[in-house]
Design an enzyme around this catalytic site. Structure first.
Site, PDB file in Angstrom:
ATOM      1  N   ARG A  37       0.824  -1.208   0.000  1.00 47.06           N
ATOM      2  CA  ARG A  37       0.000   0.000   0.000  1.00 47.06           C
ATOM      3  C   ARG A  37       0.862   1.264   0.000  1.00 47.06           C
ATOM      4  O   ARG A  37       0.488   2.266  -0.611  1.00 47.06           O
ATOM      5  CB  ARG A  37      -0.947  -0.009   1.200  1.00 47.06           C
ATOM      6  CG  ARG A  37      -2.068  -1.010   0.979  1.00 47.06           C
ATOM      7  CD  ARG A  37      -3.003  -1.131   2.151  1.00 47.06           C
ATOM      8  NE  ARG A  37      -4.225  -1.810   1.729  1.00 47.06           N
ATOM      9  CZ  ARG A  37      -5.122  -2.328   2.566  1.00 47.06           C
ATOM     10  NH1 ARG A  37      -4.937  -2.241   3.866  1.00 47.06           N
ATOM     11  NH2 ARG A  37      -6.195  -2.914   2.093  1.00 47.06           N
ATOM     12  N   LYS A 194     -17.637 -19.312  -0.142  1.00 47.46           N
ATOM     13  CA  LYS A 194     -19.078 -19.372   0.065  1.00 47.46           C
ATOM     14  C   LYS A 194     -19.883 -18.561  -0.934  1.00 47.46           C
ATOM     15  O   LYS A 194     -19.524 -17.433  -1.264  1.00 47.46           O
ATOM     16  CB  LYS A 194     -19.407 -18.846   1.466  1.00 47.46           C
ATOM     17  CG  LYS A 194     -19.007 -19.794   2.556  1.00 47.46           C
ATOM     18  CD  LYS A 194     -19.460 -19.256   3.881  1.00 47.46           C
ATOM     19  CE  LYS A 194     -19.321 -20.288   4.984  1.00 47.46           C
ATOM     20  NZ  LYS A 194     -19.774 -19.739   6.257  1.00 47.46           N
ATOM     21  N   GLY A 351      -8.637 -10.660  -1.553  1.00 49.31           N
ATOM     22  CA  GLY A 351      -7.470 -10.978  -0.735  1.00 49.31           C
ATOM     23  C   GLY A 351      -6.861 -12.328  -1.089  1.00 49.31           C
ATOM     24  O   GLY A 351      -5.662 -12.439  -1.366  1.00 49.31           O
ATOM     25  N   GLY A 374     -12.458  -5.072  -0.002  1.00 52.70           N
ATOM     26  CA  GLY A 374     -13.883  -4.723   0.100  1.00 52.70           C
ATOM     27  C   GLY A 374     -14.376  -3.834  -1.024  1.00 52.70           C
ATOM     28  O   GLY A 374     -15.463  -4.045  -1.568  1.00 52.70           O
TER      29      GLY A 374
END
Ligand code: ADP
Ligand code: MG
Length: 398
Positions: A37, A194, A351, A374
């Protein structure tokens, strides 16, 4: 594209430029364990400083919830940022317009953790005004924080002339190429653990892509919905109806859904466990599906060869545990080779997806790999990110 960039800022010599960056790096044993980052800030911060601005970096660090502490102070990041930039970086703990004015032209300073003020996460207009008073211009370079409507990502973007930084610009352009106005056919790989965590992604994609490739634990839920016995596999049986609805929506939209027809199964998830390649209809009651099979992977590689654009989120198998990384690695390498040849635009994010591409050694060969987490998933869901929307609507004259 409607947002303005650093190219639209004009002469910024002596001007105070607020730059929202993502400095929320992981720390282990007091050291920055991954400076990805920080490296992403270099282009924008160096350019603004070289153009003579007084650069003040705004960022959050951790989850201090409005309470200041040494542990969450951005002072801890300053030496690491300075090292990555190869320049001196100052630190401003208390925001006063005078303190920023006193910075030399062409210098860079970091402002204390915006989340030390409860007004940050509340997007309090008062705190946004306090921030705006520190600068003449605003740059948002943190795509990864753009899904949050906070004072430093959204509120302040309505109060000053606002621009996208270079990293933000690159990310938005890559995403636009991938799903906004992509070259067709478009394939999406959606994998991971999932279905429930990616329902909105699937719903958004079926109407936009030509091929939807479903892998990972999610594929088990779709297979089970179709009456396949998946044994002890990770599977959300209660989502059978939802899975059916997604398949119907895909059919209506003319999107081809690819589910595996052979799979790699084992009775335990551990490195180099005894495995078996099975037709999906032959999974035993005590077995788990842990990867898609070689025939299915081969067929998917052929699908990618017919496509011009690929969006990828989620590994195809339990890739952290070999040999259940095989399909993910194989398809990632195929996508990378097609990208290198110039026949495919490939964008990936998430991720574990980034970790999987690094594991396959091909992250650098993709057209764009988003580390935004996100924000990337929200973009995959077709949501409007408040930080981006604020840049697009801002027309305050510089
Ligand atoms: P991302 O972080 O890229 O969005 P996810 O978090 O959704 O991806 O999913 C990644 C996880 O899914 C990995 O930990 C991987 O081991 C797991 N996974 C993939 N396939 C399977 C499977 N068949 N059974 C169990 N876990 C799986
Ligand atoms: Mg994950």
């Amino acid at each position: 594209m409607r947002f303005r960039t650093l190219d639209d800022m004009g002469d910024i010599g002596g001007k105070r430029v607020l730059v929202r960056e993502d400095l929320n790096v992981p720390i282990m044993d007091g050291k920055i364990s991954d400076d990805t980052r920080l490296r992403a800030t270099v282009e924008t911060l160096s350019e603004l400083a070289d153009r003579g601005a007084k650069v003040l970096v705004l960022a959050h660090f951790g989850r201090p919830k409005g309470i200041a502490s040494g542990e969450n102070s951005l002072m801890r990041i300053v030496p690491g940022l300075a090292a990555v930039l190869g320049r001196e970086v100052a630190f401003i703990s208390q925001g006063s317009p005078e303190a920023v004015l006193a910075l030399p032209d062409g210098s860079i300073a970091v402002f204390e953790n915006t989340r030390f003020n409860a007004g940050e996460e509340a997007n309090d207009p008062l705190f946004a005004r306090e921030l705006a008073a520190l600068g003449d211009l605003y740059v948002n370079d943190a795509f990864s924080a753009a899904h949050r409507a906070h004072a430093s990502t959204e509120g302040v973007a309505h109060l000053l002339p606002a621009f996208a930084g270079r990293a933000m610009q690159a990310e938005l352009e890559a995403l636009q190429n991938a799903l906004g106005s992509p070259d067709r056919p478009v394939a999406a790989v959606v994998g991971g653990a999932k279905v429930s965590s990616k329902l909105d992604v699937l719903k958004h994609l079926v109407a936009r892509v030509d091929h939807l490739i479903i892998g990972g634990g999610m594929a088990n839920t779709f297979l089970a919905a179709r009456g396949v016995g998946v044994g002890k596999s990770l599977c959300e049986h209660d989502l059978a109806g939802t899975a059916e609805a997604i398949l119907t929506a895909a059919d209506t939209a003319g999107c081809t859904v690819h589910l595996p027809y052979d799979v790699v199964v084992a009775t335990e998830l551990k490195p180099h466990a005894a495995t078996r390649i099975a037709n999906v209809h032959e999974v035993a009651a005590d077995e788990m599906i842990l990867d898609i099979g070689p025939a299915a992977a081969e067929a998917l590689a052929d699908v990618l060869k017919t496509c011009r654009t690929l969006v990828w989120n989620g590994p195809l198998g339990a890739f952290e545990t070999p040999p259940f990384d095989a399909a993910t690695v194989m398809l990632a390498r195929t996508a990378a080779a097609l990208t290198r040849e110039g026949s495919l635009v490939s964008v990936a994010g998430g991720g574990d997806t980034v970790a999987a591409l690094n594991h396959a050694g091909v992250a650098d060969d993709f057209s764009f790999v988003s580390t935004a987490g996100g924000a990337f998933l929200e973009w995959m869901e077709g949501r409007i990110l408040p930080g981006v929307a604020a840049l697009e609507s801002n027309r305050i004259n510089a």
